[in-house]
Design a protein around this motif. Structure first.
Motif, PDB file in Angstrom:
ATOM      1  N   LEU A   1       0.840  -1.197   0.000  1.00  0.00           N
ATOM      2  CA  LEU A   1       0.000   0.000   0.000  1.00  0.00           C
ATOM      3  C   LEU A   1       0.872   1.244   0.000  1.00  0.00           C
ATOM      4  O   LEU A   1       1.876   1.288   0.711  1.00  0.00           O
ATOM      5  CB  LEU A   1      -0.906   0.002   1.232  1.00  0.00           C
ATOM      6  N   PRO A   2       0.532   2.244  -0.781  1.00  0.00           N
ATOM      7  CA  PRO A   2       1.330   3.474  -0.807  1.00  0.00           C
ATOM      8  C   PRO A   2       1.346   4.134   0.569  1.00  0.00           C
ATOM      9  O   PRO A   2       0.414   4.010   1.363  1.00  0.00           O
ATOM     10  CB  PRO A   2       0.620   4.346  -1.847  1.00  0.00           C
ATOM     11  N   TYR A   3       2.399   4.870   0.808  1.00  0.00           N
ATOM     12  CA  TYR A   3       2.579   5.539   2.098  1.00  0.00           C
ATOM     13  C   TYR A   3       1.630   6.732   2.223  1.00  0.00           C
ATOM     14  O   TYR A   3       1.270   7.364   1.233  1.00  0.00           O
ATOM     15  CB  TYR A   3       4.025   6.019   2.235  1.00  0.00           C
ATOM     16  N   GLY A   4       1.234   7.026   3.442  1.00  0.00           N
ATOM     17  CA  GLY A   4       0.486   8.241   3.724  1.00  0.00           C
ATOM     18  C   GLY A   4      -1.011   8.072   3.863  1.00  0.00           C
ATOM     19  O   GLY A   4      -1.718   9.034   4.181  1.00  0.00           O
ATOM     20  N   ARG A   5      -1.519   6.882   3.626  1.00  0.00           N
ATOM     21  CA  ARG A   5      -2.969   6.677   3.638  1.00  0.00           C
ATOM     22  C   ARG A   5      -3.579   7.018   4.988  1.00  0.00           C
ATOM     23  O   ARG A   5      -4.560   7.772   5.073  1.00  0.00           O
ATOM     24  CB  ARG A   5      -3.263   5.212   3.285  1.00  0.00           C
ATOM     25  N   LYS A   6      -3.013   6.507   6.051  1.00  0.00           N
ATOM     26  CA  LYS A   6      -3.617   6.693   7.375  1.00  0.00           C
ATOM     27  C   LYS A   6      -3.554   8.137   7.825  1.00  0.00           C
ATOM     28  O   LYS A   6      -4.546   8.698   8.327  1.00  0.00           O
ATOM     29  CB  LYS A   6      -2.920   5.791   8.398  1.00  0.00           C
ATOM     30  N   ARG A   7      -2.403   8.778   7.657  1.00  0.00           N
ATOM     31  CA  ARG A   7      -2.283  10.122   8.206  1.00  0.00           C
ATOM     32  C   ARG A   7      -3.157  11.119   7.444  1.00  0.00           C
ATOM     33  O   ARG A   7      -3.721  12.033   8.039  1.00  0.00           O
ATOM     34  CB  ARG A   7      -0.823  10.567   8.202  1.00  0.00           C
ATOM     35  N   VAL A   8      -3.313  10.931   6.130  1.00  0.00           N
ATOM     36  CA  VAL A   8      -4.192  11.818   5.378  1.00  0.00           C
ATOM     37  C   VAL A   8      -5.648  11.561   5.758  1.00  0.00           C
ATOM     38  O   VAL A   8      -6.439  12.488   5.909  1.00  0.00           O
ATOM     39  CB  VAL A   8      -3.979  11.638   3.859  1.00  0.00           C
TER      40      VAL A   8
ATOM     41  N   THR B   1       2.764  10.968  -2.370  1.00  0.00           N
ATOM     42  CA  THR B   1       1.522  10.278  -2.704  1.00  0.00           C
ATOM     43  C   THR B   1       0.359  11.262  -2.689  1.00  0.00           C
ATOM     44  O   THR B   1       0.328  12.203  -1.893  1.00  0.00           O
ATOM     45  CB  THR B   1       1.235   9.149  -1.700  1.00  0.00           C
ATOM     46  N   LEU B   2      -0.597  11.032  -3.571  1.00  0.00           N
ATOM     47  CA  LEU B   2      -1.807  11.847  -3.646  1.00  0.00           C
ATOM     48  C   LEU B   2      -2.994  10.998  -3.212  1.00  0.00           C
ATOM     49  O   LEU B   2      -3.151   9.860  -3.671  1.00  0.00           O
ATOM     50  CB  LEU B   2      -2.021  12.354  -5.073  1.00  0.00           C
ATOM     51  N   TRP B   3      -3.848  11.568  -2.380  1.00  0.00           N
ATOM     52  CA  TRP B   3      -5.022  10.850  -1.867  1.00  0.00           C
ATOM     53  C   TRP B   3      -6.296  11.651  -2.106  1.00  0.00           C
ATOM     54  O   TRP B   3      -7.202  11.655  -1.291  1.00  0.00           O
ATOM     55  CB  TRP B   3      -4.842  10.549  -0.378  1.00  0.00           C
ATOM     56  N   ASN B   4      -6.365  12.311  -3.260  1.00  0.00           N
ATOM     57  CA  ASN B   4      -7.493  13.206  -3.533  1.00  0.00           C
ATOM     58  C   ASN B   4      -8.359  12.741  -4.694  1.00  0.00           C
ATOM     59  O   ASN B   4      -9.044  13.543  -5.319  1.00  0.00           O
ATOM     60  CB  ASN B   4      -6.969  14.621  -3.813  1.00  0.00           C
TER      61      ASN B   4
ATOM     62  N   ASP C   1      11.122  13.227   0.966  1.00  0.00           N
ATOM     63  CA  ASP C   1      10.980  12.147   1.937  1.00  0.00           C
ATOM     64  C   ASP C   1       9.714  12.359   2.761  1.00  0.00           C
ATOM     65  O   ASP C   1       9.662  13.216   3.633  1.00  0.00           O
ATOM     66  CB  ASP C   1      12.207  12.099   2.847  1.00  0.00           C
ATOM     67  N   GLU C   2       8.680  11.559   2.469  1.00  0.00           N
ATOM     68  CA  GLU C   2       7.406  11.695   3.184  1.00  0.00           C
ATOM     69  C   GLU C   2       7.480  11.143   4.605  1.00  0.00           C
ATOM     70  O   GLU C   2       6.610  11.410   5.418  1.00  0.00           O
ATOM     71  CB  GLU C   2       6.293  10.966   2.422  1.00  0.00           C
ATOM     72  N   ARG C   3       8.492  10.348   4.884  1.00  0.00           N
ATOM     73  CA  ARG C   3       8.552   9.679   6.178  1.00  0.00           C
ATOM     74  C   ARG C   3       9.291  10.489   7.237  1.00  0.00           C
ATOM     75  O   ARG C   3       9.441  10.043   8.364  1.00  0.00           O
ATOM     76  CB  ARG C   3       9.222   8.301   6.005  1.00  0.00           C
ATOM     77  N   ASP C   4       9.746  11.670   6.881  1.00  0.00           N
ATOM     78  CA  ASP C   4      10.422  12.532   7.833  1.00  0.00           C
ATOM     79  C   ASP C   4       9.391  13.100   8.808  1.00  0.00           C
ATOM     80  O   ASP C   4       8.519  13.882   8.420  1.00  0.00           O
ATOM     81  CB  ASP C   4      11.131  13.667   7.088  1.00  0.00           C
ATOM     82  N   PRO C   5       9.446  12.727  10.084  1.00  0.00           N
ATOM     83  CA  PRO C   5       8.407  13.184  11.036  1.00  0.00           C
ATOM     84  C   PRO C   5       8.411  14.689  11.267  1.00  0.00           C
ATOM     85  O   PRO C   5       7.411  15.243  11.715  1.00  0.00           O
ATOM     86  CB  PRO C   5       8.756  12.417  12.322  1.00  0.00           C
TER      87      PRO C   5
ATOM     88  N   LEU D   1       6.233  18.760   7.893  1.00  0.00           N
ATOM     89  CA  LEU D   1       4.782  18.895   7.952  1.00  0.00           C
ATOM     90  C   LEU D   1       4.190  19.439   6.651  1.00  0.00           C
ATOM     91  O   LEU D   1       3.012  19.805   6.614  1.00  0.00           O
ATOM     92  CB  LEU D   1       4.396  19.808   9.125  1.00  0.00           C
ATOM     93  N   ARG D   2       4.996  19.473   5.585  1.00  0.00           N
ATOM     94  CA  ARG D   2       4.473  19.961   4.316  1.00  0.00           C
ATOM     95  C   ARG D   2       3.384  19.058   3.761  1.00  0.00           C
ATOM     96  O   ARG D   2       2.607  19.464   2.908  1.00  0.00           O
ATOM     97  CB  ARG D   2       5.611  20.097   3.295  1.00  0.00           C
ATOM     98  N   TRP D   3       3.324  17.834   4.237  1.00  0.00           N
ATOM     99  CA  TRP D   3       2.324  16.890   3.734  1.00  0.00           C
ATOM    100  C   TRP D   3       0.903  17.367   4.047  1.00  0.00           C
ATOM    101  O   TRP D   3      -0.039  17.015   3.324  1.00  0.00           O
ATOM    102  CB  TRP D   3       2.543  15.497   4.342  1.00  0.00           C
ATOM    103  N   VAL D   4       0.741  18.187   5.105  1.00  0.00           N
ATOM    104  CA  VAL D   4      -0.595  18.663   5.470  1.00  0.00           C
ATOM    105  C   VAL D   4      -1.153  19.529   4.346  1.00  0.00           C
ATOM    106  O   VAL D   4      -2.280  19.316   3.868  1.00  0.00           O
ATOM    107  CB  VAL D   4      -0.562  19.436   6.793  1.00  0.00           C
TER     108      VAL D   4
END
Length: 590
Positions: free
Chosen positions: A218-225, A308-311, A529-533, A536-539
């Motif tokens: 599964l692509p990364y980022g699903r849960k946090r988005v 990853t895009l979840w839109n 790197d999306e996994r960098d805790p 917060l640009r992923w928001v």
């Protein structure tokens, strides 16, 4: 049922009706169920179909106690499947359209006659979402029987060359996270979800082995988005529960209105409009988050950042709505999936290949949108006024905005341009919150009384603006732009360039080509790197618009306005005949 006392007690504590609390509960339980759904084996898709059918049946029949409503849903589903399977020829999708929309309209009329409250949870809400799915499905089946060269890119991707079996079709129609508030989507997207082929888009810049490995997880980022949308939904739900009743439009109709000053009245209207929207923000955000947890929100990778895009099933963009500089941006960002549906099943389908869409297509789109919402007079008052505002906004964009653009256009925005944008945002919000009053109150008398107590300020603004354009304003603006060399291309010239509606932008984001992604050293850039805790640009990235919301002017003449663009003819025709005949590009004058 045995859980009813719990919701009654919750209603007493929170002040919300029990059926609305049940709706929120059904959305919340979709989150753990979504985490389970995504782990169902793709080799046995029937398990995923049954999962959705069982959960949706529980929610509709047992939790919300809409047994008759469930029969209505099944009637539309069965009728559509039978028509798609048995009717041959090009009229099949239109037969489905009339059948499904006629059934929906019947229930809208029934709800209106018996006086069901607009805030009550009843079956027409689910039926509206189902109508989008069923009519889209019919066209997908139709496209599967056509020649490839007769279809655009999106139609080729969603076409169905084989009719799915009844269980799969029922699972699609009753997909549990979207059974109540939506969003809708095509069958091909659902099929790719249950078979997990939706994830087979390799990350940009990945090697063949990396791409192969990525397809197996599964692509990364699903849960946090997903949980970001859950948080947003709960925040807006709390705002609405705390202040929705205090700042309801209905208070305009009470004697309290006369106790306030002019500033207080105007401020109340703005707060009432915002708080009315928070209810939709809450429900749609909760629904989108649950859909993302199931995996159906995955939309590939951002070609610029590699994130990853979840839109894929984005239905609303809150920031764009609250800061919209124009009604076009506003309506592009509101109920997005309905806009896509209207474009795909009405607007484009009524436009013959090689022909330019016109009034017929626009009017059909407007009528479909209106009846889809219901038969309450307030909807039509809001749609027509919103359409006029959109058309006038288009006139400002063509004949006023160029005066404030920097020269050259690549230069940073000037103070004048920033001021113009700020004024535009303020005007949009003022007129939006006035117009939305009719959409919420719905009753003809209530709408007219409320607008009268608001001094008809948006109607006055519209009439003054139309008078300005009619009595020489547009001519003067055009002459000024001619002198500055900034005159936009007129509609008559645009029609020569754009003969037919463009294909609907698809949602899948393909990896960019090496020629685009190469950096200054000729090497492909490394994805962020999306996994960098600490990053917060992923928001912000998670809340960006999906591709179908960034497609420029859209389909033809004012498609995204609530009137379908038909009032453009009225506004465009307010010039004197001599000026209307003048071609500003040729320099000839009558």
């Amino acid at each position: 049922m045995f859980w009813d006392p719990l919701f009654v007690r919750g209603s007493e504590l929170l002040g919300a009706p029990p059926d609305q609390l049940k709706l929120i509960f059904s959305l919340l339980i979709s989150y753990p169920l979504g985490s389970l759904y995504v782990r169902l084996p793709p080799s046995k898709p029937y398990i995923a179909h049954l999962f959705s059918i069982i959960v949706s049946t529980f929610v509709v029949v047992f939790l919300l106690e809409m047994k008759t409503g469930m029969l209505h849903l099944l009637f539309s589903i069965a009728g559509t499947y039978i028509i798609a399977a048995t009717v041959q020829g090009k009229n099949m999708p239109w037969i489905v359209f009339v059948f499904v929309m006629g059934h929906l309209l019947y229930n809208h009329i029934d709800r209106y006659i018996i006086g069901t409250s607009a805030s009550a949870i009843e079956i027409t809400g689910s039926q509206m979402v189902l109508a989008m799915k069923l009519t889209t499905f019919a066209w997908n089946v139709h496209d599967g029987k056509q020649k490839s060269e007769d279809l655009d890119a999106s139609q080729l991707e969603t076409r169905l060359t084989k009719l799915p079996d009844p269980l799969a079709f029922l699972g699609y129609c009753l997909f549990f996270p979207s059974i109540l508030p939506g969003p809708s989507f095509d069958y091909a997207t659902y099929d790719s979800l249950v078979h997990h082929t939706i994830y087979r888009v390799p990350p940009p810049g990945s090697s063949a082995e990396q791409a192969k490995a990525a397809k197996k997880r599964l692509p990364y980022g699903r849960k946090r988005v997903a949980y970001l949308h859950l948080t947003i939904g709960l925040i807006f739900l709390g705002i609405y529960a705390s202040y929705g009743a205090k700042f309801a439009y209905a208070r305009i109709l009470t004697s309290d209105w006369y106790k306030w000053s002019i500033v207080q009245k105007l401020g109340f209207v703005q707060l009432a409009g915002f708080l009315a929207r928070t209810k939709y923000y809450a429900v749609w955000s909760l629904s989108e988050g649950a859909c993302i947890l199931t995996g159906i929100g995955f939309n590939g990778y951002d070609p610029k950042t590699g994130r990853t895009l979840w839109n894929r099933v984005r239905n609303i963009n809150i920031i764009s709505i609250e800061t919209a500089p124009s009604f076009k941006v506003l309506f592009d960002s509101w109920n997005c999936r309905t806009n896509v549906w209207l474009r795909d099943v009405v607007y484009k389908r009524l436009t013959k290949k090689g022909k330019k869409p016109g009034t017929k297509q626009s009017m059909a789109t407007f009528v479909t949108s209106a009846f889809w919402h219901g038969v309450d007079p307030g909807y039509y008052l809001a749609f027509v006024l919103g359409g006029v505002l959109t058309s006038l906004g288009r006139q400002f964009r063509r004949f006023v905005r160029p005066y404030f653009l920097p020269t050259p256009e690549t230069a940073p925005p000037t103070i004048a341009k920033r001021a113009y944008d700020l004024i535009g945002r303020i005007v949009v919000q003022l007129t939006l919150n006035y117009t939305a009053c009719a959409f919420i109150l719905l009753g003809l008398k209530d709408c007219l009384v409320a607008w009268n107590r608001m001094w008809w300020y948006t109607h006055v603004l519209v009439l003054l603006t139309m008078a300005f354009f009619h009595f020489g304003g547009r001519r003067s603006l055009r002459k000024g732009l001619e002198r500055r060399g900034k005159l936009p291309i007129p509609s008559s010239e645009k029609s020569k360039i754009k003969k037919s509606p463009p294909p609907t932008p698809r949602f899948k984001i393909s990896p960019p080509s090496p020629s685009i992604t190469q950096d200054g050293n000729g090497l492909p850039p490394q994805p962020e790197d999306e996994r960098d805790p600490s990053d917060l640009r992923w928001v912000k990235h998670a809340l960006d618009n999906p591709p179908y919301q960034d497609s420029g002017e859209g389909m033809g003449n004012g498609f995204n306005s609530p009137d379908g663009g038909w009032v453009d003819d009225l506004v465009e025709g307010m010039e004197t005949p001599n000026l209307e005949k003048m071609n500003p590009l040729s320099g000839k004058r009558d």
